[in-house]
Scaffold this active site. Sequence first.
Site, PDB file in Angstrom:
ATOM      1  N   SER A  76       0.588  -1.466   0.416  1.00 14.25           N
ATOM      2  CA  SER A  76      -0.117  -0.359  -0.228  1.00 14.25           C
ATOM      3  C   SER A  76       0.760   1.285   0.289  1.00 14.25           C
ATOM      4  O   SER A  76       0.120   2.535  -0.463  1.00 14.25           O
ATOM      5  CB  SER A  76      -0.740   0.526   1.397  1.00 14.25           C
ATOM      6  OG  SER A  76      -2.568  -0.699   1.100  1.00 14.25           O
ATOM      7  N   LYS A  79       0.310   3.842  -3.297  1.00 14.69           N
ATOM      8  CA  LYS A  79      -1.458   4.483  -2.777  1.00 14.69           C
ATOM      9  C   LYS A  79      -0.884   5.453  -2.895  1.00 14.69           C
ATOM     10  O   LYS A  79      -1.370   6.765  -3.784  1.00 14.69           O
ATOM     11  CB  LYS A  79      -1.853   4.135  -1.589  1.00 14.69           C
ATOM     12  CG  LYS A  79      -2.224   2.409  -2.079  1.00 14.69           C
ATOM     13  CD  LYS A  79      -3.522   2.472  -1.041  1.00 14.69           C
ATOM     14  CE  LYS A  79      -3.753   1.097  -0.394  1.00 14.69           C
ATOM     15  NZ  LYS A  79      -4.615   0.947   0.580  1.00 14.69           N
ATOM     16  N   TYR A 201      -3.573  -1.647 -10.088  1.00 11.38           N
ATOM     17  CA  TYR A 201      -3.396  -1.290  -9.015  1.00 11.38           C
ATOM     18  C   TYR A 201      -2.095  -3.155  -7.805  1.00 11.38           C
ATOM     19  O   TYR A 201      -1.748  -2.686  -7.605  1.00 11.38           O
ATOM     20  CB  TYR A 201      -4.415  -1.704  -8.146  1.00 11.38           C
ATOM     21  CG  TYR A 201      -4.966  -1.906  -6.776  1.00 11.38           C
ATOM     22  CD1 TYR A 201      -3.969  -1.415  -5.797  1.00 11.38           C
ATOM     23  CD2 TYR A 201      -5.205  -3.282  -6.206  1.00 11.38           C
ATOM     24  CE1 TYR A 201      -4.242  -0.791  -4.679  1.00 11.38           C
ATOM     25  CE2 TYR A 201      -4.971  -3.723  -4.645  1.00 11.38           C
ATOM     26  CZ  TYR A 201      -4.361  -2.834  -4.196  1.00 11.38           C
ATOM     27  OH  TYR A 201      -4.432  -2.602  -2.484  1.00 11.38           O
ATOM     28  N   TYR A 253      -4.800   3.804   8.042  1.00  8.47           N
ATOM     29  CA  TYR A 253      -6.572   3.820   7.898  1.00  8.47           C
ATOM     30  C   TYR A 253      -6.635   3.956   9.324  1.00  8.47           C
ATOM     31  O   TYR A 253      -6.765   4.854   9.660  1.00  8.47           O
ATOM     32  CB  TYR A 253      -6.316   1.836   7.719  1.00  8.47           C
ATOM     33  CG  TYR A 253      -5.352   1.577   6.990  1.00  8.47           C
ATOM     34  CD1 TYR A 253      -5.728   1.832   5.553  1.00  8.47           C
ATOM     35  CD2 TYR A 253      -4.166   0.935   6.840  1.00  8.47           C
ATOM     36  CE1 TYR A 253      -4.944   1.642   4.202  1.00  8.47           C
ATOM     37  CE2 TYR A 253      -3.225   0.373   5.725  1.00  8.47           C
ATOM     38  CZ  TYR A 253      -3.812   1.067   4.478  1.00  8.47           C
ATOM     39  OH  TYR A 253      -3.399   0.474   3.301  1.00  8.47           O
ATOM     40  N   VAL A 271       1.272  -3.449   3.682  1.00 11.20           N
ATOM     41  CA  VAL A 271       1.367  -5.029   4.617  1.00 11.20           C
ATOM     42  C   VAL A 271       2.463  -5.868   4.106  1.00 11.20           C
ATOM     43  O   VAL A 271       2.737  -6.703   4.428  1.00 11.20           O
ATOM     44  CB  VAL A 271       0.205  -5.770   3.956  1.00 11.20           C
ATOM     45  CG1 VAL A 271      -1.674  -5.119   4.116  1.00 11.20           C
ATOM     46  CG2 VAL A 271      -0.439  -6.322   2.075  1.00 11.20           C
TER      47      VAL A 271
END
Length: 331
Positions: A76, A79, A201, A253, A271
């Site tokens: 991630s 992103k 992605y 998050y 992750v």
Amino acid sequence: MDITASTPSTGTSNTQLQEIVQETYEKFKNVDDGQVATYIPELGKANPDHFGICLATVDGKIFCAGDWEQEFTIQSICKPFAFQMALEEHGRERTLKHVGVEPSGDAFNAIELDPQTMRPFNPMINAGAIAVSSMIKKSSREQGVEAFLSTMEKAAGRRLQIDHAVYASESSTGNRNRAIAYLMLNCGIIDTAVDHSLHQYFSQCSMLVNTKDLAMMAATLANIGSNPVTGDAVFDFQYIRDVLTVMFTCGLYDYAGEWAYHVGLPAKSGVGGGIIAVVNRQVGLAVYSPKLDAKGNSVRGILACKELALHLGLHAFEFTNTGSNFMKWLL
Ligand code: DON
């Protein structure tokens, strides 16, 4: 582009800072809490002992400790960089039609859209990141991935590649992301090329990096878009404000509020076990340790960032942080 990696700094003038990075590594190296991610089976092969820290300053100095050369997938942490690329390609107004900037308070993989706007809450969660990937994909799958890779190579200052085993593992188990993507197709957020957007992605998430690469990428954001070692202009500075803002409010998050309180820096976790943090105009920080907490954030990554932020006075609202607080460590 000079893609030669520079050697971590060992100069005597910076001994104190190198010692602080090394001490932080020693302090947490025996922490064994958390679990390596296994929902993408290939990630479960990571060595749980690996632990690396790297700090890169906007004047090109690099301080590393532990397993900073160990490669892992960015996951991630791609992103914020993909969001930057979407802003550069489509501008603010068009990009914000496809993704919001509101913290969701939910898990990164929630199958949801903002009920007020019917957009993904923000580009740091999977829904928003898939919407962004849909915007930056190119007419051929290879070109889209290549465009992302080459931008990230400039930010890291060396050649990077996709881990095809992680890509295959993620793609074959990625049905939750497919569900999110089809929800967004239904709501008109992404176009009908759903597989193509997911390929973009999954490929971005499967890019291999080491801790120093991540620190250089963070330092490139801190240095208003220019790689501090190569001098390459990588990112358009007018959008870095946007990216750092959503990193600050949404990067961790459903831990984002705690993170902002304790560490006080724009950041992003993955992750794979990486975390980056940006001290605006001063430094990029990266930690790698693959054992994660229940929210999907690296346990030792959070501990090391908290420690360094406290020790070096990096919190954005630290009363001693006058905007160049960090630089005193380099004198
Ligand atoms: O979409 C996924 O599940 C992964 N490729 C990325 C998730 C991730 O890294 C969440 N971070 N904490």
